[in-house]
Structures are given as C-alpha cells and as structure tokens.
Design an enzyme around this catalytic site. Structure first.
Site, short mmCIF file in Angstrom:
data_model
loop_
_atom_site.label_atom_id
_atom_site.label_comp_id
_atom_site.label_asym_id
_atom_site.label_seq_id
_atom_site.Cartn_x
_atom_site.Cartn_y
_atom_site.Cartn_z
N ASP A 197 0.85 -1.20 0.00
CA ASP A 197 0.00 0.00 0.00
C ASP A 197 0.89 1.25 0.00
OD1 ASP A 197 -1.82 1.99 0.38
OD2 ASP A 197 -2.62 1.24 2.29
N GLU A 223 -1.92 -1.33 -3.61
CA GLU A 223 -2.99 -0.40 -3.20
C GLU A 223 -2.55 1.05 -3.36
OE1 GLU A 223 -4.82 -1.68 0.43
OE2 GLU A 223 -5.15 0.37 1.15
N GLU A 249 -10.14 3.97 -1.02
CA GLU A 249 -10.35 4.45 0.35
C GLU A 249 -10.48 5.97 0.40
OE1 GLU A 249 -6.27 3.04 1.74
OE2 GLU A 249 -6.52 4.86 2.92
N ASP A 272 -14.42 2.75 1.98
CA ASP A 272 -14.40 2.81 3.46
C ASP A 272 -15.75 3.36 3.90
OD1 ASP A 272 -14.13 3.70 6.15
OD2 ASP A 272 -11.97 3.58 5.93
N HIS A 299 -12.15 -1.21 2.93
CA HIS A 299 -11.11 -0.55 3.71
C HIS A 299 -11.66 -0.26 5.10
CE1 HIS A 299 -8.82 3.00 5.19
NE2 HIS A 299 -7.81 2.37 4.62
#
Ligand code: MG
Length: 379
Positions: A197, A223, A249, A272, A299
């Site tokens: 990420d 990510e 996210e 998210d 997320h």
C-alpha cells in the site's frame, strides 16, 4: 420512532513515543476519531463513526445536518441520506461533508438493527458466509535503527498470531520499498499473501518502476499506487504491471466510484464505509462493482465502530462472479496499537487465528464504553 438528539463526540489521545508511526504521507502521534451518537424517542441509541478531521465533522453535523434530521424516522435512511447530500451538493460532493453523512448513516442502521433485534447484515439481506478471515494491516515505519529488521519481525509476529495475509506500507522511496518487500517475502516464504500500500506516494511512472520490481515477490494487490484524482495514472499503472491494482479508500459516493469502476482504473475496490457515505451508499457502490466483477475488499480504519461496521458489511457482501469456490472476502484489521479500536466496545472482537465468526447481536453488535468516551472527549 423519531430522532430526538444527535451528538458528535471528538475523542483524542496522544500516542506514547514508542507507538508513533508513519505512512507515506505523514507521522501519527495521536489518535483522533469522530463518533456520532443518535438518540430516539424509543430509548434506542445508535452509534456511527467518520474518518477524517473530527472538529470539522462535528461542526457540519451540529450546524447543518442535525437540524435536518431531528424528528425524522431512522428507518427513512434513504430519505435522510438524500436530504443531507442534496443540502450541500453544490459545495461538497466529496470529502468531509460525505464523511459526516457516513457517521450519521451508520448510526441509523445501528438503531434499525437494535429496534427489530437483528444484526445489520440481516437488514442488508443476509450473510453469504459463516466467518470472515482478516488480513493484518501494519508495517508502518517507526523511529528505529533497522527498519527492515523491524518489519520482518513484525511479519513473524502476525504469522504466529494466525494471519495468512499481510499488508505492507510502501511509498517511502523506490529502493527502500523494494528492499523491505524483498526481505519480508524471503523471510516468510511463499504461503502467506502479501499486499502493498503506497498511500498514493507515487506518480504513474514511479509506481510502474516499483511494481515491475516487486512482481517477482507474488504481490496479491498494489494499493493506491497514485493519487486518487489521477484516474489516467491508475489505468497506466494497471496496464503496465502484473499485479492487481486496488484503490478507493479516498473515494466518495456512488458518483465517485462510478468513475473509478466504470473506467476500470482498478482490479479491486476498497470503499471505506466511514468515509464514502455510510452503509446506505456502500450498498450502491457494491452494485456498481458487481456489474464489472470488480472484487471488493472493504477498507477499515478506526475504532470499534468502524471495525464492527466493516464486519457487518463483510458478511453481507455477495460473491461475484459466482462460482463453486469464490475467493474469500478478507477483512482489513489494523494491528497498530489503538485504545479506541480495542476498548470502545465493551464486547471484544472474537478473532481467533485471524478469523471472526458471525454472531446474532443486534445492530452493529457492539456495546459502547461510555467511560472511555468521557475520558477521551476533547470536543
Ligand atoms: Mg490504504
């Protein structure tokens, strides 16, 4: 049933020095969360959470959203969502105004579940699975002498706890990232999934450089390689490396996700629920993803409320495309020390070997620790 009060709480504590950590964008030296409490005339209280600047959420909720929802029925969550979205549509289609809606919306679903004594996944249409396997999010950088050794030790710790998938923070520079991913993969062998990420630390060119050089370490997803606004950058990275690209996210509402999904910027979508508009909106984003068969791994970042909401959503996510042995939905489980995640609910999350079983507790399935709220409220 009618809403009689909406109370946003801002909770904060300073992290001890040895718990401060950084990702590719900033250092964390405190924990700050926005928690929203909604009271009804039936004596039922619902809880929600927003991720982002807490004092801004509080101001928006108190000054703008609260007067619009007092007296409304929590079961009218679609009507309430559209009312709140439309009142600021010309001024904020993304960002803090949507995060604040998220907290309110989650609290409404908590109330609905408590009222009819069913968990939220039931209200969403039922559970597709009996258990959820979590992956460990960690590998933040800390102020230590040998970062790579620390990260390898951290990987061993999660594997010993039963985790089968680990998400490593990168975005600290191309050579540094490659050194750390290589060291972790070589240390833990081939059986554990590794995701990386970058928290959008790179432009497309550098993300491709990193991606090409870590392909050999069997990376399950890459990510946020590039900034969320850079949709063409996403497509360029996706077309040039042999690792699935994940993101979402920092995206908001069905309108934002429509672009990300329909342009096929990503292989994996990560909404998210405490950011993108709450449970009501999450369902719509899942419909969009299912049309394109883009896998969803939600997320999750925040307190017990965020985790409990993510768990409810994880059970309710359909498999698409359908098949006899669909890939397991993996739940994100942040492993950095966080009192709000561990103690805001008096009912602990029963993870065993990285797996949590379904339960039938109503609403979010948690019980809020009032004493913790009183102790850490700063506004
Ligand atoms: Mg991330």
């Amino acid at each position: 049933m009618k809403i009689i009060e909406v109370i946003p709480h801002v909770l904060q504590y300073k992290l001890p020095k040895n718990q401060c950590f950084s990702y590719s964008q900033a250092w964390y030296d405190n924990r700050t969360i926005t928690v929203v409490e909604i009271l009804t005339d039936e004596g039922i209280t619902g809880w929600g959470e927003a991720f982002g600047p807490a004092f801004v959420h509080k101001k928006i909720i108190e000054d703008i959203y609260k007067p619009l929802i007092i007296g409304k029925d929590p079961f009218d969550n679609e009507v309430i969502w559209e009312t709140l979205y439309n009142c600021l549509q010309d001024h904020g289609q993304k960002g803090v105004v949507i995060e604040a809606i998220s907290a309110i919306d989650i609290a409404l679903w908590d109330i609905k579940g408590k009222y009819i004594k069913l968990p939220i996944y039931k209200l969403l249409g039922g559970s597709f699975r009996d258990e959820l396997r979590a992956y460990a999010t960690g590998f933040y950088h800390r102020n230590v002498k040998n970062q790579t050794k620390e990260l390898v030790d951290e990987a061993y710790k999660y594997i010993n706890e039963g985790f089968k998938a680990l998400k490593i923070k990168i975005g600290f520079g191309i050579e540094d990232d490659i050194k750390n991913v290589k060291a972790i993969r070589e240390a833990i062998g081939d059986d554990i999934k590794i995701m990386v990420d970058a928290n959008h630390a790179y432009n497309a060119n550098d993300a491709i450089k990193v991606g090409k050089r870590i392909e050999e370490f069997d990376i399950f997803w890459f990510e946020e390689p590039v900034p969320p606004e850079d949709k063409n950058g996403y497509i360029e990275v996706k077309n040039n490396i042999n690792i699935p690209i994940a993101g979402g996210e920092a995206e908001f509402t069905r309108y934002g996700f429509n672009d990300l999904i329909n342009r096929r910027c990503i292989d994996i979508v990560q909404p998210d629920v405490c950011v993108m508009g709450g449970i009501t909106e999450f369902k719509k984003v899942i419909s969009l993803a299912s049309i394109q068969n883009i896998q969803c791994y939600p997320h999750i970042w925040g307190s017990s409320i965020a985790l409990a909401t993510g768990i409810q959503i994880g059970f309710s996510l359909p498999n698409f495309p359908n098949c006899l042995y669909p890939p397991a939905v993996m739940l994100e489980l942040d492993r950095t020390p966080n009192i709000f995640r561990e103690e805001l609910s008096t009912i602990p999350f029963a993870f065993e070997n990285g797996i949590i079983k379904r339960n039938n507790r109503p609403g979010l399935g948690i019980n809020i620790n009032r004493e913790l709220i009183d102790r850490y409220t700063i506004g």
